[in-house]
Each structure stands twice: as structure tokens, then as C-alpha cells.
Motif scaffolding. Structure first.
Motif, PDB file in Angstrom:
ATOM      1  N   GLU A 211       0.856  -1.194   0.000  1.00 57.22           N
ATOM      2  CA  GLU A 211       0.000   0.000   0.000  1.00 57.22           C
ATOM      3  C   GLU A 211       0.890   1.241   0.000  1.00 57.22           C
ATOM      4  O   GLU A 211       1.372   1.680   1.046  1.00 57.22           O
TER       5      GLU A 211
ATOM      6  N   LEU B 210       0.515   4.516  -0.322  1.00 59.04           N
ATOM      7  CA  LEU B 210       0.168   5.680   0.485  1.00 59.04           C
ATOM      8  C   LEU B 210       0.376   5.412   1.975  1.00 59.04           C
ATOM      9  O   LEU B 210       0.769   6.315   2.736  1.00 59.04           O
TER      10      LEU B 210
ATOM     11  N   ASP C 284       4.039   5.596   2.644  1.00 60.78           N
ATOM     12  CA  ASP C 284       4.432   7.013   2.741  1.00 60.78           C
ATOM     13  C   ASP C 284       4.257   7.508   4.176  1.00 60.78           C
ATOM     14  O   ASP C 284       5.122   8.209   4.714  1.00 60.78           O
ATOM     15  N   LYS C 285       3.133   7.151   4.785  1.00 59.28           N
ATOM     16  CA  LYS C 285       2.869   7.543   6.180  1.00 59.28           C
ATOM     17  C   LYS C 285       3.889   6.899   7.115  1.00 59.28           C
ATOM     18  O   LYS C 285       4.316   7.506   8.105  1.00 59.28           O
TER      19      LYS C 285
ATOM     20  N   ASN D 262       6.377  11.723  -4.045  1.00 56.81           N
ATOM     21  CA  ASN D 262       5.612  11.455  -2.820  1.00 56.81           C
ATOM     22  C   ASN D 262       6.483  10.803  -1.756  1.00 56.81           C
ATOM     23  O   ASN D 262       6.382  11.130  -0.571  1.00 56.81           O
ATOM     24  N   ARG D 263       7.332   9.887  -2.172  1.00 57.40           N
ATOM     25  CA  ARG D 263       8.203   9.208  -1.211  1.00 57.40           C
ATOM     26  C   ARG D 263       9.260  10.168  -0.682  1.00 57.40           C
ATOM     27  O   ARG D 263       9.600  10.141   0.514  1.00 57.40           O
TER      28      ARG D 263
ATOM     29  N   SER E 118       7.589  12.332   1.869  1.00 54.26           N
ATOM     30  CA  SER E 118       7.256  11.618   3.099  1.00 54.26           C
ATOM     31  C   SER E 118       8.464  11.481   4.017  1.00 54.26           C
ATOM     32  O   SER E 118       8.323  11.527   5.249  1.00 54.26           O
TER      33      SER E 118
END
Length: 289
Positions: free
Chosen positions: A158, A160, A163-164, A198-199, A202
């Protein structure tokens, strides 16, 4: 320490029968170190970090019984439903669990620490599991590393969620300078690529732009890391690099020795002959302050 009047006011908000849980969670969450720094003309990031952590610890201690009540009352045992009511209850239960875990770690309460780990293992949905993981990481729980590995294994597919996972580690409360080595290690993680915006946000942005207590180090290592990453990203994605460059926009408001060290780092970026126009505009404007 929190004053008696403020402590009582916060307790009344937490216990108020008519207030929305989501509102309670927002009221009882301390302002971020970034926000606090923006209110100051001269910023000592380590003092801001120390004071905020002391207040958070005191809030966890003084409202301990209230946090217990909040967690037990608002944790959800039924099926996950993505609505506003459940979202608010999960948010407040997550904050309460973080405060309970922080207090347990500070008091050496192994039973209390074990309850947080159990909440992580028993969670029936990603949000509750992540909230429990955050409580373990933010409190410096001894088993946080184990929990991080379990969480990664569950949600490895997953993007996203991962990323969290990266952002949580890069944005965690710094204890003795331990966050930067973790961030450097995560740069080598198989699932990290600086070419993935995005990574990169993060991990790198969470450290440089959203974690002042870890980023503004007296040895300037955070600034060296920042300049290295800005230059590396500028060759790949100048727009993203320019946004990262803005992490030191307010360098002139820093107290010494941070101000001088930050300026050196900005000058190092500005000195690159083939710097993109996007990044050059940001650093030139910063140096003109």
C-alpha cells in the motif's frame, strides 16, 4: 509546567459531554514546533522543542486518568465505517493512547507500555493500527522498532500507507539527535526512491520542513543533509527541490549558532554553477534577507 487553570480548562474540554470528539482532539493537540517558531522573532529550535516536550509530558501526567477515560470511551470495537463520527472518535482515542504511552514510558510503567503494544496488535483497521504505532514511536517506546517492522510487513503493498510509515519516523520527536541517523538509514530502504516525489516528501520533507527539533542541530548536520538533498533533487526534479529549499526560508530568524550554520548551507547550494532557476530563485531570495 501547565498552570492549574489551563489544566482544568483542558480537562473540562476533554470530558465535555456535548463537544465533538474531533474538536476535542484538535483543542488538546499542542501547536507544532514549526507554528511556535513562526510566532517568534528569534527562534532557538532546541528550546522550542524542549519546552513543547515538557508541556506534552506534563499534559500526559496531569490528565492521566482523563486520557484513560477518553481512550476507553472512544476506541471503536465494531466494524470500520468511514464516517465523520467514527473518524473523530478514532482521532481522539489515538491522541489519548499517545498520551498514555508517553506517560507509561516516562514512568517506567511496563504494564501501561504493554497496553499500547497490545492496542497496536489488536487493531482491526489501518487507522487504529497506525495511531497505536504513532503512540509507540512518538513516546520512544522500546518496542517501537518491532512494531514498525510488523506494520511495514502488513502494508508493504500500500504505497500511500508506506508514505505515512516513512513520514512517521522522519517526523518523530527527537531524543538526543537520533532522528537524522534514522532518516539516513531510510534513504537506503528498498522502498525509498528520491525520484518518487511522494516518497521524497514523506521522508525528506518530513524531516527538513516539519521536524524542527531534529533538523536544527547544533552540529549543523541537519543543514548539511538538507543541502545534499536539495542539490541531488535539483538534478532530478527542480520543482520539488525548490520546495525543499524553502525549508530554510526563515534562517535569518534563527538564534545562533543555527543562523550562521544555516547561511553556510544556503550559500553552498547557491554556489552550484548549474543550479536550476527554480532553486536559485528560492536561495537567492533567502540570502537577500
Amino acid at each position: 509546567e501547565l498552570g492549574d487553570e489551563l489544566t482544568q480548562a483542558l480537562r473540562e474540554v476533554l470530558r465535555h459531554p456535548d463537544l465533538d470528539p474531533a474538536f476535542k482532539e484538535l483543542v488538546l493537540t499542542l501547536p507544532s514546533e514549526t507554528y511556535i517558531g513562526e510566532q517568534l522573532e528569534s527562534v532557538d529550535p532546541q528550546k522550542v522543542h524542549a519546552v513543547r516536550e515538557a508541556l506534552r509530558t506534563d499534559l500526559a501526567r496531569q490528565l492521566h486518568e482523563d486520557w484513560l477515560w477518553a481512550f476507553e470511551t472512544h476506541r471503536h470495537h465494531g466494524a470500520y465505517v468511514p464516517n465523520a463520527d467514527q473518524s473523530g472518535r478514532r482521532a481522539l482515542a489515538g491522541l489519548a493512547l499517545t498520551m498514555l504511552c508517553l506517560h507509561a514510558v516516562n514512568q517506567g510503567d511496563e504494564v501501561g507500555q504493554g497496553k499500547t503494544l497490545q492496542a497496536f496488535k489488536d487493531a482491526s483497521n489501518m487507522t487504529d493500527r497506525f495511531n497505536a504505532l504513532s503512540a509507540l514511536v512518538q513516546s520512544g517506546h522500546a518496542l517501537a522498532t518491532e512494531a514498525l517492522a510488523i506494520f511495514y510487513k502488513i502494508f508493504a503493498d500500500e504505497a500511500l500507507v508506506i508514505d505515512k510509515w516513512f513520514a512517521l519516523q522522519a517526523g518523530a520527536s527527537d531524543r538526543g539527535g537520533h532522528i537524522l541517523p534514522i532518516v539516513r538509514q531510510l534513504l537506503q530502504h528498498p522502498d525509498f526512491s528520491i525520484k518518487n516525489p511522494n516518497r521524497a516528501r514523506s521522508l525528506i520533507f518530513s524531516y527538513c520542513s516539519a521536524n524542527p527539533g531534529a533538523f536544527h542541530r547544533s552540529d549543523a548536520a541537519g543543514y548539511v543533509f538538507w543541502s545534499d538533498r536539495v542539490l541531488e533533487m535539483d538534478a532530478l526534479n527542480p520543482q520539488v527541490a525548490a520546495r525543499l529549499a524553502r525549508a530554510l526560508d526563515r534562517w535569518s530568524h534563527l538564534a545562533e549558532p543555527y543562523r550562521s550554520a544555516a547561511k553556510v548551507a544556503i550559500e553552498r547550494v547557491a554556489a552550484k554553477p548549474d543550479l536550476s532557476n527554480d532553486v536559485r530563485e528560492v536561495v537567492s531570495r533567502a540570502l537577500s534577507q
